[in-house]
Design a protein around this motif. Structure first.
Motif, PDB file in Angstrom:
ATOM      1  N   LEU A  93       0.845  -1.202   0.000  1.00 42.65           N
ATOM      2  CA  LEU A  93       0.000   0.000   0.000  1.00 42.65           C
ATOM      3  C   LEU A  93       0.870   1.239   0.000  1.00 42.65           C
ATOM      4  O   LEU A  93       1.875   1.300   0.715  1.00 42.65           O
ATOM      5  CB  LEU A  93      -0.898   0.004   1.242  1.00 42.65           C
ATOM      6  N   LEU A  94       0.470   2.220  -0.812  1.00 36.10           N
ATOM      7  CA  LEU A  94       1.061   3.559  -0.760  1.00 36.10           C
ATOM      8  C   LEU A  94      -0.002   4.510  -0.242  1.00 36.10           C
ATOM      9  O   LEU A  94      -1.111   4.578  -0.791  1.00 36.10           O
ATOM     10  CB  LEU A  94       1.525   4.011  -2.148  1.00 36.10           C
ATOM     11  N   VAL A  95       0.317   5.236   0.835  1.00 36.96           N
ATOM     12  CA  VAL A  95      -0.565   6.259   1.398  1.00 36.96           C
ATOM     13  C   VAL A  95       0.152   7.586   1.229  1.00 36.96           C
ATOM     14  O   VAL A  95       1.269   7.758   1.731  1.00 36.96           O
ATOM     15  CB  VAL A  95      -0.854   5.989   2.886  1.00 36.96           C
ATOM     16  N   ALA A  96      -0.493   8.555   0.541  1.00 38.26           N
ATOM     17  CA  ALA A  96       0.261   9.754   0.180  1.00 38.26           C
ATOM     18  C   ALA A  96      -0.628  10.964  -0.016  1.00 38.26           C
ATOM     19  O   ALA A  96      -1.813  10.850  -0.338  1.00 38.26           O
ATOM     20  CB  ALA A  96       1.041   9.489  -1.114  1.00 38.26           C
ATOM     21  N   TYR A  97      -0.023  12.136   0.183  1.00 35.54           N
ATOM     22  CA  TYR A  97      -0.638  13.361  -0.307  1.00 35.54           C
ATOM     23  C   TYR A  97      -0.667  13.288  -1.830  1.00 35.54           C
ATOM     24  O   TYR A  97       0.264  12.760  -2.458  1.00 35.54           O
ATOM     25  CB  TYR A  97       0.171  14.572   0.122  1.00 35.54           C
ATOM     26  N   VAL A  98      -1.737  13.813  -2.416  1.00 28.85           N
ATOM     27  CA  VAL A  98      -1.910  13.721  -3.869  1.00 28.85           C
ATOM     28  C   VAL A  98      -0.677  14.236  -4.616  1.00 28.85           C
ATOM     29  O   VAL A  98      -0.130  13.558  -5.490  1.00 28.85           O
ATOM     30  CB  VAL A  98      -3.161  14.504  -4.315  1.00 28.85           C
ATOM     31  N   GLU A  99      -0.249  15.442  -4.272  1.00 28.63           N
ATOM     32  CA  GLU A  99       0.845  16.042  -5.030  1.00 28.63           C
ATOM     33  C   GLU A  99       2.170  15.330  -4.768  1.00 28.63           C
ATOM     34  O   GLU A  99       3.022  15.239  -5.654  1.00 28.63           O
ATOM     35  CB  GLU A  99       0.970  17.532  -4.694  1.00 28.63           C
TER      36      GLU A  99
ATOM     37  N   THR B 140       2.416  -2.325  -6.574  1.00 25.56           N
ATOM     38  CA  THR B 140       1.814  -2.451  -5.247  1.00 25.56           C
ATOM     39  C   THR B 140       0.389  -2.946  -5.433  1.00 25.56           C
ATOM     40  O   THR B 140      -0.033  -3.268  -6.552  1.00 25.56           O
ATOM     41  CB  THR B 140       1.880  -1.112  -4.487  1.00 25.56           C
ATOM     42  N   THR B 141      -0.373  -2.992  -4.342  1.00 24.87           N
ATOM     43  CA  THR B 141      -1.749  -3.483  -4.409  1.00 24.87           C
ATOM     44  C   THR B 141      -2.765  -2.347  -4.453  1.00 24.87           C
ATOM     45  O   THR B 141      -3.797  -2.442  -5.116  1.00 24.87           O
ATOM     46  CB  THR B 141      -2.050  -4.394  -3.199  1.00 24.87           C
ATOM     47  N   ALA B 142      -2.484  -1.254  -3.745  1.00 25.10           N
ATOM     48  CA  ALA B 142      -3.418  -0.130  -3.693  1.00 25.10           C
ATOM     49  C   ALA B 142      -2.660   1.152  -3.406  1.00 25.10           C
ATOM     50  O   ALA B 142      -1.618   1.144  -2.748  1.00 25.10           O
ATOM     51  CB  ALA B 142      -4.484  -0.361  -2.623  1.00 25.10           C
ATOM     52  N   VAL B 143      -3.218   2.258  -3.922  1.00 24.49           N
ATOM     53  CA  VAL B 143      -2.676   3.588  -3.671  1.00 24.49           C
ATOM     54  C   VAL B 143      -3.794   4.429  -3.058  1.00 24.49           C
ATOM     55  O   VAL B 143      -4.881   4.537  -3.629  1.00 24.49           O
ATOM     56  CB  VAL B 143      -2.169   4.253  -4.964  1.00 24.49           C
ATOM     57  N   SER B 144      -3.537   5.008  -1.890  1.00 26.91           N
ATOM     58  CA  SER B 144      -4.513   5.857  -1.213  1.00 26.91           C
ATOM     59  C   SER B 144      -3.984   7.287  -1.186  1.00 26.91           C
ATOM     60  O   SER B 144      -2.849   7.523  -0.770  1.00 26.91           O
ATOM     61  CB  SER B 144      -4.732   5.358   0.220  1.00 26.91           C
ATOM     62  N   VAL B 145      -4.805   8.242  -1.627  1.00 23.59           N
ATOM     63  CA  VAL B 145      -4.367   9.633  -1.663  1.00 23.59           C
ATOM     64  C   VAL B 145      -5.331  10.518  -0.886  1.00 23.59           C
ATOM     65  O   VAL B 145      -6.508  10.203  -0.722  1.00 23.59           O
ATOM     66  CB  VAL B 145      -4.231  10.158  -3.113  1.00 23.59           C
ATOM     67  N   THR B 146      -4.800  11.648  -0.433  1.00 23.04           N
ATOM     68  CA  THR B 146      -5.594  12.581   0.360  1.00 23.04           C
ATOM     69  C   THR B 146      -4.971  13.962   0.276  1.00 23.04           C
ATOM     70  O   THR B 146      -3.960  14.164  -0.403  1.00 23.04           O
ATOM     71  CB  THR B 146      -5.677  12.117   1.827  1.00 23.04           C
ATOM     72  N   ALA B 147      -5.588  14.938   0.953  1.00 27.90           N
ATOM     73  CA  ALA B 147      -5.056  16.290   1.189  1.00 27.90           C
ATOM     74  C   ALA B 147      -5.274  17.270   0.041  1.00 27.90           C
ATOM     75  O   ALA B 147      -4.986  18.448   0.202  1.00 27.90           O
ATOM     76  CB  ALA B 147      -3.562  16.255   1.540  1.00 27.90           C
ATOM     77  N   ALA B 148      -5.761  16.823  -1.100  1.00 29.14           N
ATOM     78  CA  ALA B 148      -6.038  17.744  -2.205  1.00 29.14           C
ATOM     79  C   ALA B 148      -6.965  17.037  -3.187  1.00 29.14           C
ATOM     80  O   ALA B 148      -7.132  15.814  -3.132  1.00 29.14           O
ATOM     81  CB  ALA B 148      -4.745  18.175  -2.901  1.00 29.14           C
ATOM     82  N   MET B 149      -7.558  17.810  -4.075  1.00 34.40           N
ATOM     83  CA  MET B 149      -8.420  17.239  -5.088  1.00 34.40           C
ATOM     84  C   MET B 149      -7.610  16.340  -6.021  1.00 34.40           C
ATOM     85  O   MET B 149      -6.553  16.723  -6.516  1.00 34.40           O
ATOM     86  CB  MET B 149      -9.070  18.359  -5.899  1.00 34.40           C
ATOM     87  N   LEU B 150      -8.093  15.128  -6.248  1.00 34.27           N
ATOM     88  CA  LEU B 150      -7.448  14.193  -7.168  1.00 34.27           C
ATOM     89  C   LEU B 150      -7.976  14.459  -8.571  1.00 34.27           C
ATOM     90  O   LEU B 150      -9.150  14.224  -8.856  1.00 34.27           O
ATOM     91  CB  LEU B 150      -7.730  12.755  -6.749  1.00 34.27           C
ATOM     92  N   GLN B 151      -7.120  14.949  -9.448  1.00 37.13           N
ATOM     93  CA  GLN B 151      -7.528  15.217 -10.819  1.00 37.13           C
ATOM     94  C   GLN B 151      -7.407  13.937 -11.645  1.00 37.13           C
ATOM     95  O   GLN B 151      -6.579  13.061 -11.363  1.00 37.13           O
ATOM     96  CB  GLN B 151      -6.676  16.337 -11.401  1.00 37.13           C
ATOM     97  N   SER B 152      -8.256  13.822 -12.679  1.00 36.73           N
ATOM     98  CA  SER B 152      -8.327  12.569 -13.435  1.00 36.73           C
ATOM     99  C   SER B 152      -6.989  12.194 -14.051  1.00 36.73           C
ATOM    100  O   SER B 152      -6.615  11.017 -14.091  1.00 36.73           O
ATOM    101  CB  SER B 152      -9.399  12.683 -14.525  1.00 36.73           C
ATOM    102  N   GLY B 153      -6.245  13.188 -14.524  1.00 35.02           N
ATOM    103  CA  GLY B 153      -4.940  12.896 -15.098  1.00 35.02           C
ATOM    104  C   GLY B 153      -3.969  12.359 -14.067  1.00 35.02           C
ATOM    105  O   GLY B 153      -3.096  11.527 -14.388  1.00 35.02           O
ATOM    106  N   GLN B 154      -4.110  12.808 -12.828  1.00 33.76           N
ATOM    107  CA  GLN B 154      -3.257  12.290 -11.760  1.00 33.76           C
ATOM    108  C   GLN B 154      -3.598  10.833 -11.456  1.00 33.76           C
ATOM    109  O   GLN B 154      -2.705  10.012 -11.245  1.00 33.76           O
ATOM    110  CB  GLN B 154      -3.408  13.146 -10.504  1.00 33.76           C
ATOM    111  N   ARG B 155      -4.874  10.511 -11.411  1.00 38.12           N
ATOM    112  CA  ARG B 155      -5.271   9.123 -11.159  1.00 38.12           C
ATOM    113  C   ARG B 155      -4.661   8.194 -12.206  1.00 38.12           C
ATOM    114  O   ARG B 155      -4.112   7.145 -11.880  1.00 38.12           O
ATOM    115  CB  ARG B 155      -6.800   8.991 -11.150  1.00 38.12           C
ATOM    116  N   GLU B 156      -4.746   8.583 -13.477  1.00 34.15           N
ATOM    117  CA  GLU B 156      -4.206   7.749 -14.548  1.00 34.15           C
ATOM    118  C   GLU B 156      -2.701   7.592 -14.418  1.00 34.15           C
ATOM    119  O   GLU B 156      -2.156   6.491 -14.599  1.00 34.15           O
ATOM    120  CB  GLU B 156      -4.569   8.351 -15.905  1.00 34.15           C
ATOM    121  N   LEU B 157      -2.005   8.683 -14.108  1.00 37.15           N
ATOM    122  CA  LEU B 157      -0.554   8.623 -13.938  1.00 37.15           C
ATOM    123  C   LEU B 157      -0.181   7.690 -12.789  1.00 37.15           C
ATOM    124  O   LEU B 157       0.720   6.842 -12.929  1.00 37.15           O
ATOM    125  CB  LEU B 157       0.001  10.019 -13.661  1.00 37.15           C
TER     126      LEU B 157
END
Length: 439
Positions: free
Chosen positions: A199-205, A223-240
């Protein structure tokens, strides 16, 4: 072995948390009527606790004309005054409940990305660990699994040793989101290759910076999963992120004031509010509840913090409730991904103010850009900064976004696009809107 050791620790040392976790799992399967009753009962309980024990809330509610008998009526809950960051900052320790042992008060401070940091107290007795155990389970992750973090919290010396000992034999690796450089990212990658976290837990940026580095250097980390927080997740970021880490990305809504508010499940159809522990209301500018599907300001209530009650606390973020039940079958209500902060507003010289829809400028071309940021200068002109993800699509998508912005602002404001290599962030967080307009 790691999971067996973790379970042994829980059964020996965390029996209260284990019981809370079992209750939380049962709450997921509640009927709509049962969950509604639980939310009403929890809302009344924490509001009465605040009135009885916090000088701040006693004065706030009394001045607004609410007696204890009024507060005990569930239907009155959405009429209680909204508590803003400014009010909390001015109130200081008068918010603290007077009947709670001091050792339960854990200092927490916001990052101050929109102004002065706010100091609150989390409750050491709150079932915070079971909350993330439950959400990890939604993602196919066990709490004992090795985990990587891109956060601003960095332990040193004795604290780092004690933390590692506490989590043994599970391993945690950390990249400091306040100091992301090529050497630090390379060191993080080397650790990742050795540990192989699930698991990766991270600020979006912060996660985006690591993923962009991997893409530039032609590498991937699985990895198995990526969890993000602290800012809006933009669609291009999700794909990256999904390309770089070969795993689904799960958006979460958390804060220093109220941890673990809402999170995506595997259906990726909005964020489930942890409604047995938190209440979310969406209100308009006049403080009135809005209908489902209508954007508004998020007002949150923490049912589990008795030390520093947060009752109808305006988070400073915007979202909307989603109708119906998620395909996953869980009972909890959902909100749309948080669409920027209340402060994320642009305006015209004539006084028009636009606060909604700004995060969706590229929804029609989600793969065209990776990130974007709107900068409004003191003369009202706007620079639309963006990081292109697909150069062949970006030009047309950007020009459409420019026209959309200019139309939103009634043609009063000039919008200029600017391609950049990266969007500047502070400690792994980036603002959607940066405004230099006074007032």
């Amino acid at each position: 072995m790691k999971r067996a050791v973790f379970r042994a620790k829980v059964h020996l040392l965390m029996r209260q948390d284990l019981r809370a976790f079992q209750d939380m799992r049962r709450h997921e399967a509640m009927s709509e009527t049962e969950l509604s009753r639980l939310i009403d009962e929890s809302s009344v309980r924490i509001a009465l606790h605040a009135f009885d024990n916090s000088p701040f809330y006693r004065e706030l509610y009394s001045e607004a004309g609410f007696s204890r008998a009024d507060i005990a009526v569930a239907d009155n809950f959405t009429r209680l005054p909204v508590v803003t960051k400014e009010r909390l900052r001015a109130a200081g320790d008068t918010v603290l409940a007077q009947n709670i042992a001091p050792h339960r008060a854990l200092l927490s401070q916001t990052g101050g990305s929109t102004g002065s940091p706010l100091r609150v107290r989390n409750d050491a007795a709150a079932p915070t660990a079971p909350m993330w155990w439950r959400i990890y389970r939604w993602w196919g992750i066990d709490p004992a699994d090795d985990t990587a973090f891109v956060y601003r919290r960095l332990r040193q010396g004795k604290d780092a040793w004690l933390y590692a000992a506490q989590w043994w034999p599970s391993r945690h690796l950390l990249l400091d989101a306040r100091a992301i450089t090529e050497p630090s990212v390379e060191e993080f990658i080397e650790q990742w290759i050795r540990v192989k976290p699930r698991l990766l837990v991270a600020y979006v940026e912060g996660a985006t910076a690591v993923a962009a580095h991997l893409e530039r250097t032609g590498r991937k980390l699985s990895t198995t999963a990526v969890s993000v927080t602290a800012a809006m997740l933009q669609s291009g970021q999700r794909e990256l992120l999904e390309r770089a880490f070969g795993a689904p990305v799960f958006d979460t809504y958390r804060s220093a004031e109220i941890p673990w508010i809402a999170a995506e499940c595997a259906a990726h159809d909005g964020l489930h509010v942890a409604a047995d522990q938190r209440r979310i209301d969406i209100i308009d500018e006049d403080g009135n509840p809005v209908d489902a599907g209508v954007d508004g300001s998020i007002v949150a209530t923490d049912f589990s913090n008795e030390v520093f009650p947060l009752v109808r606390y305006e988070m400073g973020d915007r979202s909307r409730t989603l109708p119906g039940r998620c395909a996953c079958g869980r009972a909890f209500p959902r909100i749309a991904p948080v669409q920027g902060r209340i402060a994320d507003a642009i305006c015209t010289p004539s006084g028009k103010r636009v606060t909604g829809g700004l995060s969706g400028l590229f929804l029609s071309s989600p793969g065209a850009i990776r990130q974007m940021q709107i900068v409004q200068h003191a003369d009202f002109s706007i620079t639309l900064r963006y990081v292109a993800a697909a150069p062949d699509l970006a030009d047309a998508a950007v020009m459409l976004a420019v026209r959309t912005l200019e139309d939103l602002l009634d043609g009063e404001v000039r919008v200029t696009p600017l391609a950049v290599d990266a969007i500047e962030s502070t400690a792994g967080k980036a603002r959607l809107v940066v405004s230099e307009v006074e007032g």
